[in-house]
Design a protein around this motif. Structure first.
Motif, PDB file in Angstrom:
ATOM      1  N   ASP A  24       0.897  -0.466  -0.198  1.00 54.38           N
ATOM      2  CA  ASP A  24      -0.213   0.224   0.116  1.00 54.38           C
ATOM      3  C   ASP A  24       0.757   1.428   0.050  1.00 54.38           C
ATOM      4  O   ASP A  24       0.365   1.792  -1.000  1.00 54.38           O
ATOM      5  CB  ASP A  24      -0.557   0.051   1.055  1.00 54.38           C
ATOM      6  CG  ASP A  24      -1.781   1.364   0.736  1.00 54.38           C
ATOM      7  OD1 ASP A  24      -2.417   1.293   0.010  1.00 54.38           O
ATOM      8  OD2 ASP A  24      -1.711   1.955   2.248  1.00 54.38           O
ATOM      9  N   CYS A  25       2.019   1.289   1.196  1.00 54.62           N
ATOM     10  CA  CYS A  25       2.796   2.161   0.348  1.00 54.62           C
ATOM     11  C   CYS A  25       3.552   2.803  -1.163  1.00 54.62           C
ATOM     12  O   CYS A  25       3.776   4.221  -0.695  1.00 54.62           O
ATOM     13  CB  CYS A  25       4.006   2.342   1.685  1.00 54.62           C
ATOM     14  SG  CYS A  25       5.115   3.604   2.230  1.00 54.62           S
ATOM     15  N   ILE A 198      14.313  13.431   6.349  1.00 52.48           N
ATOM     16  CA  ILE A 198      12.451  13.823   6.738  1.00 52.48           C
ATOM     17  C   ILE A 198      11.724  13.093   7.059  1.00 52.48           C
ATOM     18  O   ILE A 198      11.178  12.014   6.334  1.00 52.48           O
ATOM     19  CB  ILE A 198      11.469  14.477   5.371  1.00 52.48           C
ATOM     20  CG1 ILE A 198      12.717  15.887   4.673  1.00 52.48           C
ATOM     21  CG2 ILE A 198      10.644  15.179   6.469  1.00 52.48           C
ATOM     22  CD1 ILE A 198      12.895  16.415   5.323  1.00 52.48           C
ATOM     23  N   LEU A 199      11.386  13.205   8.442  1.00 52.73           N
ATOM     24  CA  LEU A 199      10.581  11.704   8.983  1.00 52.73           C
ATOM     25  C   LEU A 199       9.201  13.019   9.320  1.00 52.73           C
ATOM     26  O   LEU A 199       9.105  14.013  10.750  1.00 52.73           O
ATOM     27  CB  LEU A 199      11.744  11.724  10.636  1.00 52.73           C
ATOM     28  CG  LEU A 199      10.503  10.553  11.091  1.00 52.73           C
ATOM     29  CD1 LEU A 199       9.766   9.709  10.621  1.00 52.73           C
ATOM     30  CD2 LEU A 199      10.884  10.476  12.662  1.00 52.73           C
ATOM     31  N   PRO A 200       8.569  12.988   8.942  1.00 50.85           N
ATOM     32  CA  PRO A 200       7.456  12.649   9.363  1.00 50.85           C
ATOM     33  C   PRO A 200       6.739  11.694  10.693  1.00 50.85           C
ATOM     34  O   PRO A 200       6.241  11.386  10.657  1.00 50.85           O
ATOM     35  CB  PRO A 200       6.150  12.726   8.173  1.00 50.85           C
ATOM     36  CG  PRO A 200       6.991  12.628   6.929  1.00 50.85           C
ATOM     37  CD  PRO A 200       8.179  12.290   7.875  1.00 50.85           C
ATOM     38  N   ILE A 201       6.460  12.661  11.737  1.00 51.44           N
ATOM     39  CA  ILE A 201       5.729  11.946  12.739  1.00 51.44           C
ATOM     40  C   ILE A 201       4.590  12.031  12.520  1.00 51.44           C
ATOM     41  O   ILE A 201       3.850  12.038  13.275  1.00 51.44           O
ATOM     42  CB  ILE A 201       5.899  13.252  13.970  1.00 51.44           C
ATOM     43  CG1 ILE A 201       7.468  14.254  13.973  1.00 51.44           C
ATOM     44  CG2 ILE A 201       5.845  12.408  15.489  1.00 51.44           C
ATOM     45  CD1 ILE A 201       7.361  15.257  15.107  1.00 51.44           C
ATOM     46  N   GLU A 202       4.400  10.000  12.395  1.00 51.88           N
ATOM     47  CA  GLU A 202       3.570   9.525  12.047  1.00 51.88           C
ATOM     48  C   GLU A 202       3.285   9.066  13.820  1.00 51.88           C
ATOM     49  O   GLU A 202       2.053   8.742  14.298  1.00 51.88           O
ATOM     50  CB  GLU A 202       4.148   8.554  11.220  1.00 51.88           C
ATOM     51  CG  GLU A 202       3.005   7.675  11.258  1.00 51.88           C
ATOM     52  CD  GLU A 202       2.512   6.296  12.153  1.00 51.88           C
ATOM     53  OE1 GLU A 202       0.855   6.398  12.127  1.00 51.88           O
ATOM     54  OE2 GLU A 202       3.671   5.858  12.858  1.00 51.88           O
ATOM     55  N   HIS A 259      14.982  13.070   1.265  1.00 56.90           N
ATOM     56  CA  HIS A 259      14.834  11.389   1.935  1.00 56.90           C
ATOM     57  C   HIS A 259      13.376  11.463   2.620  1.00 56.90           C
ATOM     58  O   HIS A 259      13.860  11.776   4.037  1.00 56.90           O
ATOM     59  CB  HIS A 259      15.821  10.874   1.828  1.00 56.90           C
ATOM     60  CG  HIS A 259      15.509   9.802   2.015  1.00 56.90           C
ATOM     61  ND1 HIS A 259      15.570   8.321   0.806  1.00 56.90           N
ATOM     62  CD2 HIS A 259      15.654   8.892   3.304  1.00 56.90           C
ATOM     63  CE1 HIS A 259      15.583   7.326   0.946  1.00 56.90           C
ATOM     64  NE2 HIS A 259      16.099   7.926   2.238  1.00 56.90           N
ATOM     65  N   PHE A 260      12.474  10.627   2.350  1.00 59.49           N
ATOM     66  CA  PHE A 260      11.777  10.819   3.753  1.00 59.49           C
ATOM     67  C   PHE A 260      11.820   9.315   4.173  1.00 59.49           C
ATOM     68  O   PHE A 260      11.682   7.853   3.418  1.00 59.49           O
ATOM     69  CB  PHE A 260      10.186  10.657   2.876  1.00 59.49           C
ATOM     70  CG  PHE A 260       9.627  12.145   2.136  1.00 59.49           C
ATOM     71  CD1 PHE A 260       9.207  13.734   3.444  1.00 59.49           C
ATOM     72  CD2 PHE A 260      10.147  12.442   1.220  1.00 59.49           C
ATOM     73  CE1 PHE A 260       8.614  14.824   3.432  1.00 59.49           C
ATOM     74  CE2 PHE A 260       9.883  14.271   0.530  1.00 59.49           C
ATOM     75  CZ  PHE A 260       8.812  14.757   1.945  1.00 59.49           C
ATOM     76  N   TYR A 261      11.200   9.267   5.718  1.00 53.71           N
ATOM     77  CA  TYR A 261      11.469   8.271   5.872  1.00 53.71           C
ATOM     78  C   TYR A 261       9.816   8.036   6.351  1.00 53.71           C
ATOM     79  O   TYR A 261       9.410   8.138   7.427  1.00 53.71           O
ATOM     80  CB  TYR A 261      12.237   8.298   7.825  1.00 53.71           C
ATOM     81  CG  TYR A 261      13.713   8.547   7.159  1.00 53.71           C
ATOM     82  CD1 TYR A 261      14.765   7.453   7.034  1.00 53.71           C
ATOM     83  CD2 TYR A 261      13.779   9.376   7.934  1.00 53.71           C
ATOM     84  CE1 TYR A 261      15.853   7.565   6.498  1.00 53.71           C
ATOM     85  CE2 TYR A 261      15.466   9.778   6.919  1.00 53.71           C
ATOM     86  CZ  TYR A 261      16.133   8.618   7.050  1.00 53.71           C
ATOM     87  OH  TYR A 261      17.965   9.315   6.756  1.00 53.71           O
ATOM     88  N   THR A 262       9.179   7.095   5.441  1.00 55.87           N
ATOM     89  CA  THR A 262       8.069   6.230   5.796  1.00 55.87           C
ATOM     90  C   THR A 262       7.323   6.067   6.677  1.00 55.87           C
ATOM     91  O   THR A 262       5.986   5.846   7.095  1.00 55.87           O
ATOM     92  CB  THR A 262       7.695   6.201   4.781  1.00 55.87           C
ATOM     93  OG1 THR A 262       7.583   4.591   4.680  1.00 55.87           O
ATOM     94  CG2 THR A 262       7.676   6.976   3.200  1.00 55.87           C
ATOM     95  N   LEU A 263       8.236   5.248   6.932  1.00 61.27           N
ATOM     96  CA  LEU A 263       7.545   4.267   8.557  1.00 61.27           C
ATOM     97  C   LEU A 263       6.387   3.145   7.402  1.00 61.27           C
ATOM     98  O   LEU A 263       5.665   2.406   9.094  1.00 61.27           O
ATOM     99  CB  LEU A 263       7.859   5.068   9.695  1.00 61.27           C
ATOM    100  CG  LEU A 263       8.691   5.480  10.221  1.00 61.27           C
ATOM    101  CD1 LEU A 263       8.189   6.201  12.004  1.00 61.27           C
ATOM    102  CD2 LEU A 263       9.752   4.703  10.555  1.00 61.27           C
ATOM    103  N   PRO A 266       1.955   5.702   4.437  1.00 55.91           N
ATOM    104  CA  PRO A 266       2.572   6.393   3.119  1.00 55.91           C
ATOM    105  C   PRO A 266       1.701   7.966   3.611  1.00 55.91           C
ATOM    106  O   PRO A 266       1.909   8.947   3.319  1.00 55.91           O
ATOM    107  CB  PRO A 266       2.121   5.630   2.080  1.00 55.91           C
ATOM    108  CG  PRO A 266       0.222   5.122   2.708  1.00 55.91           C
ATOM    109  CD  PRO A 266       1.630   4.905   4.220  1.00 55.91           C
ATOM    110  N   GLU A 267       0.381   7.722   4.447  1.00 54.65           N
ATOM    111  CA  GLU A 267      -0.077   9.021   4.182  1.00 54.65           C
ATOM    112  C   GLU A 267      -0.106  10.331   4.427  1.00 54.65           C
ATOM    113  O   GLU A 267      -0.029  11.948   4.139  1.00 54.65           O
ATOM    114  CB  GLU A 267      -1.661   8.835   4.977  1.00 54.65           C
ATOM    115  CG  GLU A 267      -2.793   7.880   4.665  1.00 54.65           C
ATOM    116  CD  GLU A 267      -2.002   6.539   5.068  1.00 54.65           C
ATOM    117  OE1 GLU A 267      -2.597   5.637   4.779  1.00 54.65           O
ATOM    118  OE2 GLU A 267      -1.194   6.639   5.809  1.00 54.65           O
TER     119      GLU A 267
END
Length: 288
Positions: A24-25, A198-202, A259-263, A266-267
């Motif tokens: 899905d990601c 970049i880490l969006p804080i999920e 560069h994104f760390y998605t964990l 993905p949203e």
């Protein structure tokens, strides 16, 4: 202001549910036309086989340029280079070369008796094959094991000189942190691209634990913001705003790739990219 190119980091699934989440990601983020996507190793090389399978599957089915993480942990030189050769035979020619974390329960990294002593040796061996574009890790707030940032940057230069084409940083939360690091790298004679991570804080609790282990500073404004957002149920909105502002500041400062760390969630990454003006593109699947 031009739109930057992007790349995304995934981790290999450990369960059937994890497999669905990974695909899905990939499907959610592939339309953003990343320059590459990377797949991590677990600590101590624990997901080596899963990483190999995920890299191969993404490469064959998505048409994306995949970079495989490769570490020095718990493997001989011959075993590590055999893994690399198997990637090359599958058509995967990008590697993120890392020393790797110590296995669980061990305080420090100890090289395998017949293995690579450090990432510099691994990079040099991969470069000698002539088969890979090699990326490495970088630490804008200093690696936890480094004596100081000058020593850390000197080691990064050794990795670049050994054959790495670019470096991807650990995540950080203030653009000035990256700019100071980038300037210090240039002053040290490093001319390879330094790509901000970049880490969006999920997951706020998980992020706090991770920052404590890797030495990343969390500004007070973010600590206060998440205290309020957690009470109000608006953490995703805050996370998107923080990451978008950080990326915008980096772009304004001349950064051309993020560069994104998605964990494997993905949203938030997708929403940040959309907020930055990146529009989905139609991709042709590789069905060969």
């Amino acid at each position: 202001m031009s739109t930057p190119s992007v790349s995304f980091e995934f981790f290999p699934p450990k369960s059937l549910e994890g497999s669905f989440r990974l695909w899905d990601c990939v499907n959610t983020l592939a339309p953003l036309d990343p320059t590459f996507v990377s797949v991590t190793y677990g600590a101590g090389g624990t997901t080596r086989k899963l990483t190999h399978e995920a890299v191969g599957t993404i490469h064959r089915t998505s048409g994306l340029n995949v970079a495989a993480h490769l570490t020095c942990v718990n493997a001989t030189k011959a075993e590590t280079l055999e893994i690399a050769e198997s990637y090359a035979q599958e058509g995967v020619h990008e590697i993120v070369a890392l020393r790797g974390d110590a296995p669980k329960g061990e305080a420090t990294f100890t090289p395998h008796p017949d293995g690579f002593a450090n990432s510099v040796d691994l990079i040099a061996a991969l470069a000698e094959t002539g088969k890979f574009t090699i990326r490495v890790g970088a630490y804008p707030e200093k690696h936890p094991e480094a004596a100081d940032q000058a020593a850390d940057i000197a080691f990064l230069k050794r990795k670049i000189d050994a054959g790495a084409a670019s470096a991807i940083t650990q995540f950080f939360f203030e653009a000035d942190t990256f700019f100071r690091f980038r300037d210090a790298c240039v002053k040290a004679g490093i001319d390879a691209p330094i790509i901000p991570g970049i880490l969006p804080i999920e997951n706020w609790n998980g992020t706090q634990k991770f920052t404590a282990s890797c030495g990343t500073h969390i500004p007070q404004v973010i600590l206060d913001g998440f205290a309020h957002a957690t009470r109000d149920g608006t953490t995703d909105l805050l996370a998107t705003a923080i990451a978008t502002e950080l990326c915008d500041d980096l772009i304004q400062g001349g950064v051309e790739h993020l560069h994104f760390y998605t964990l494997n969630r993905p949203e938030l990454t997708r929403d940040v990219c959309h907020a930055l003006g990146m529009t989905p593109k139609v991709r042709l699947q590789n069905v060969a």
